[in-house]
Design an enzyme around this catalytic site. Sequence first.
Site, PDB file in Angstrom:
ATOM      1  CB  SER A 150      12.281  20.914 -16.760  1.00  0.00           C
ATOM      2  OG  SER A 150      11.474  22.047 -16.953  1.00  0.00           O
ATOM      3  CG  HIS A 164      -1.737  -1.229   1.372  1.00  0.00           C
ATOM      4  ND1 HIS A 164      -2.842  -1.524   0.606  1.00  0.00           N
ATOM      5  CD2 HIS A 164      -1.570  -2.288   2.213  1.00  0.00           C
ATOM      6  CE1 HIS A 164      -3.334  -2.691   0.965  1.00  0.00           C
ATOM      7  NE2 HIS A 164      -2.577  -3.186   1.936  1.00  0.00           N
TER       8      HIS A 164
END
Length: 484
Positions: free
Chosen positions: A275, A156
């Site tokens: 980027s 999880h």
Amino acid sequence: MTEEGADESVIRRDRFSGGPARSFLSSLAADERIFEADLAVDRAHVVMLAEQGIVDADTAGEILTALDAIEVDGHSSLPAGEDVHEAIETAVIEQVGADGGKMHTARSRNDEVATCIRYRLREDVLRALEATLALRASLLEVAEAHAETIMPGYTHLQPAQPTTVAHWACSYESAVRRDTERLLEAYGRINRSPLGGAAFAGTPFSIDRERTAQLLGFEGVVENSMDAASSRDFLLETTGALSTLATTLSGLAEDLVIFANRGFVALSDDYSSTSSIMPQKVNPDTLELVRAVAGDAAAGVQGLSTTLKGLPRAYNRDLQRATPHAWETVDAVSEATRVTAGAVATATWDEEALAAEAGAGFSTATGVADALAAGGLPFRTAHELVASAAENGADYAALEAAAEDVLGEPLEAHVDPAAVKSALDPAESVASRDSQGGPAPSAVADQLESATAALAADEESVEALEASLEGARETLREEVNGYA
């Protein structure tokens, strides 16, 4: 034929030679993918017709010579046609004359295209298989190099139990190994020849279907002629296997994206980007695209199954729209698998960062509970005790205090303190989990041994399949040279 009858014949031909739907019906451009396959199928069929005495040797030689010339000129030089099969036949007739049409004796475009699809798909599946083998090899290299590299394990996305990079890598190798098995099994069902089934009801000519299957490298024939011409379950099975592989890849890619985010692994610049505005960024773009391919593959399965659903026997033109789903899926998943293999092979694992985080969130709690259970406490009681300790700190002192609260007596009354302290250490916790398939280095060594042997066996299988196809190509060329 009377003059009136001749005029009617011309009118009927004109009806089907033009109109606004012609381009919609045509698959010629898309059929470039099976151009080479169609030529091989044509050659095998003509050789068989000559061997059976259905077409004379001289005519067969002329047709085969024309096919060689068409191959040299390439798909772009074909005349206009409804599909590649018709265009090639037209090109042969333009070179040979009317006798060129004898190449189509005892077959239909229905069994012809089914054979071409299988012929080409075999090669595509072999490329996909090669990619899975490369990915498995990359994962095993990582496992061998990091058998003792402790890392946090999650369920999880929460800290769960410490494990090793090797154990993680082996877990994905096992999954990709099953993906390899599924593709190999699908290959076996692809590798059957439909040629000779004709439109769907067979042919009155004394053809030899086993011979054309042999010349094309198929392991046998799809016996029932209606099944041969109309079935596309092999496409659905293959696309489904590829979708399962893509799902495996998406999980692997997601893990690496998360690990990169947490500083556990650094991806090579070859598999990253930056980027356009933020110069410090190193983005795991390739893996994000790998992750997305699972959606493309699932769409391929859905598109294909929806197209095939409810089709009556035998051939229906819907099938023309079915095949591209398989081509697009095999291309996308094969490329994604190769990219993942490269990303895994070139990534760098930060062992210090991994070790520092391995015990986070009291990830050794299960090991402590196991130690208490081994000392005689019921596991559920041990679970309660450790959960109580977790609220106050993941150390021995917290466990001692919890024992007084839960048991009403000292912890030492039930377990050797040394065993508990060992269980609290992530490395010792991993080392203790030496059951079959576990993360302990000794257990991983066994997994590596079996995985390496399985990889070698699958590599041999793929090499044998490739050699079989190459042998068939050489045999067909020799037979063609006997006529052309």
